[in-house]
Write an enzyme that holds these catalytic residues in place. Sequence first.
Site, PDB file in Angstrom:
ATOM      1  N   ASP A   5       6.613  62.845  10.618  1.00 51.05           N
ATOM      2  CA  ASP A   5       5.272  62.246  10.611  1.00 51.05           C
ATOM      3  C   ASP A   5       4.756  62.344   9.173  1.00 51.05           C
ATOM      4  O   ASP A   5       4.505  63.437   8.673  1.00 51.05           O
ATOM      5  CB  ASP A   5       4.388  63.052  11.584  1.00 51.05           C
ATOM      6  CG  ASP A   5       2.907  62.724  11.460  1.00 51.05           C
ATOM      7  OD1 ASP A   5       2.567  61.647  10.940  1.00 51.05           O
ATOM      8  OD2 ASP A   5       2.101  63.574  11.907  1.00 51.05           O
ATOM      9  N   ILE A   6       4.639  61.196   8.516  1.00 51.78           N
ATOM     10  CA  ILE A   6       4.301  61.189   7.084  1.00 51.78           C
ATOM     11  C   ILE A   6       2.825  60.838   6.883  1.00 51.78           C
ATOM     12  O   ILE A   6       2.368  59.781   7.318  1.00 51.78           O
ATOM     13  CB  ILE A   6       5.207  60.197   6.313  1.00 51.78           C
ATOM     14  CG1 ILE A   6       6.682  60.523   6.581  1.00 51.78           C
ATOM     15  CG2 ILE A   6       4.901  60.244   4.819  1.00 51.78           C
ATOM     16  CD1 ILE A   6       7.639  59.392   6.226  1.00 51.78           C
ATOM     17  N   GLY A   7       2.106  61.734   6.254  1.00 53.60           N
ATOM     18  CA  GLY A   7       0.676  61.530   6.004  1.00 53.60           C
ATOM     19  C   GLY A   7       0.395  61.280   4.542  1.00 53.60           C
ATOM     20  O   GLY A   7       1.314  60.942   3.779  1.00 53.60           O
ATOM     21  N   THR A   9      -0.513  63.527   2.368  1.00 56.82           N
ATOM     22  CA  THR A   9      -0.109  64.632   1.497  1.00 56.82           C
ATOM     23  C   THR A   9       1.279  65.204   1.791  1.00 56.82           C
ATOM     24  O   THR A   9       1.898  65.776   0.912  1.00 56.82           O
ATOM     25  CB  THR A   9      -1.128  65.798   1.565  1.00 56.82           C
ATOM     26  OG1 THR A   9      -1.314  66.163   2.944  1.00 56.82           O
ATOM     27  CG2 THR A   9      -2.472  65.402   0.990  1.00 56.82           C
ATOM     28  N   HIS A  12       5.927  65.769   7.571  1.00 55.59           N
ATOM     29  CA  HIS A  12       5.972  66.833   8.575  1.00 55.59           C
ATOM     30  C   HIS A  12       7.184  66.559   9.471  1.00 55.59           C
ATOM     31  O   HIS A  12       7.225  65.562  10.196  1.00 55.59           O
ATOM     32  CB  HIS A  12       4.672  66.826   9.385  1.00 55.59           C
ATOM     33  CG  HIS A  12       4.530  67.977  10.325  1.00 55.59           C
ATOM     34  ND1 HIS A  12       3.564  68.045  11.297  1.00 55.59           N
ATOM     35  CD2 HIS A  12       5.250  69.125  10.454  1.00 55.59           C
ATOM     36  CE1 HIS A  12       3.689  69.174  11.978  1.00 55.59           C
ATOM     37  NE2 HIS A  12       4.701  69.835  11.488  1.00 55.59           N
ATOM     38  N   ASP A  74      -0.376  57.348  13.212  1.00 49.11           N
ATOM     39  CA  ASP A  74      -0.357  58.744  13.698  1.00 49.11           C
ATOM     40  C   ASP A  74      -1.367  58.943  14.827  1.00 49.11           C
ATOM     41  O   ASP A  74      -1.087  59.644  15.808  1.00 49.11           O
ATOM     42  CB  ASP A  74      -0.595  59.739  12.549  1.00 49.11           C
ATOM     43  CG  ASP A  74      -1.804  59.404  11.680  1.00 49.11           C
ATOM     44  OD1 ASP A  74      -2.394  58.298  11.838  1.00 49.11           O
ATOM     45  OD2 ASP A  74      -2.168  60.247  10.845  1.00 49.11           O
ATOM     46  N   SER A  92      -6.357  65.995   6.422  1.00 48.74           N
ATOM     47  CA  SER A  92      -7.196  65.684   5.258  1.00 48.74           C
ATOM     48  C   SER A  92      -8.406  64.860   5.709  1.00 48.74           C
ATOM     49  O   SER A  92      -9.493  64.989   5.150  1.00 48.74           O
ATOM     50  CB  SER A  92      -6.392  64.972   4.178  1.00 48.74           C
ATOM     51  OG  SER A  92      -5.729  63.855   4.708  1.00 48.74           O
TER      52      SER A  92
END
Lengths: 202, 202
Positions: A5-7, A9, A12, A74, A92
């Site tokens: 799971d890419i955010g 920052t 994950h 997400d 964030s």
Amino acid sequence: MLLCDIGNTSYHFLSEYDDFKKDVKSFDASEIKHNVYYISVNKRVDASLNKLPNWIDISIQLDKTKYYETMGVDRMMALEAIEHGIIIDAGSAITVDVKKDGVFEGGFIYPGVKAMSETYKNISSALDYEFNFDVDLKKLPKNSQDAITYGYLKTLYCEVMSHKMDIILTGGDAKKFSKIFKAARVDEHLVFKGMKKLIPQL
Amino acid sequence: MLLCDIGNTSYHFLSEYDDFKKDVKSFDASEIKHNVYYISVNKRVDASLNKLPNWIDISIQLDKTKYYETMGVDRMMALEAIEHGIIIDAGSAITVDVKKDGVFEGGFIYPGVKAMSETYKNISSALDYEFNFDVDLKKLPKNSQDAITYGYLKTLYCEVMSHKMDIILTGGDAKKFSKIFKAARVDEHLVFKGMKKLIPQL
């Protein structure tokens, strides 16, 4: 099997054994040779992953018509994991989404801890305090630290509780917020649970 | 007689005839030769005014024991003006203060419009929208602009309304917020009213 799971920052990851994070600024995705099922709200990372055939964007399996166009995938994935409830994803940004009997009702976005702390500090150096997650939100504050803590947390608390639904907390600051939302269930793998539902061979 | 309420960004004057603002960065207080009764939450300005005998700090007339030590004198003055109610002072910060039957109950601090707008933008460029003060806060949002607007305004609205008191709106953004707090009374001179009560010869 590896999920990611890419955010804004971090990456994950969830493997069969554990979960771990990598900084988006320094991590090289081509290091991973296994298949990775991922979602991303990070456009820059997304573009670079398109060139790597072992990185499989699982968001294409989503029926996005249930949500809205500019909504982060997400948030959609976390919602896929539940049938009924209110999800607080504290990262964030803090996203709050409501699902009733399988239907997405809408949601809103609130600043995360770090962003909001900066905000107060930038308004005035007199407001440069850490938030006090042990504050008593039942009492109107009579000191500066509690005055900004209450401003940040009680307002959010009041809105979320007004829906009178089961609360599921996820995201990097889930544990912090469980001090405020005492009846909430903490599930740090909620987004991954939604993703797993959409991987065809599982 | 001239009154002046000095904040982080401006001098706000009230004369017998009108009210007007001057930027703290460029205004030279020694230009004014009349007596000025003032309060200030701006430490730098405060220090420079000490040298000008015609600038009279009216906050020394306040019984500060009714409030708390690090509380801004502008909040105290607004509270002096009322006996019972909840005051929303919407400036670079938004302060919300409760007074019941003449007694200060406590208050909290929330970011102002400009500061909060910056906050969302800094979290992600995908959240770079103006707040929509015409939003319907009864409905959970299904688009990004309303999702941040609701996050900013509905949370505050929910907390303020929970006190079930008369609302008085003041500060530079009072009119904007009267679109949200429809039953509120707007009084842009509330701080000045509190100050007038404390000037002995009036």
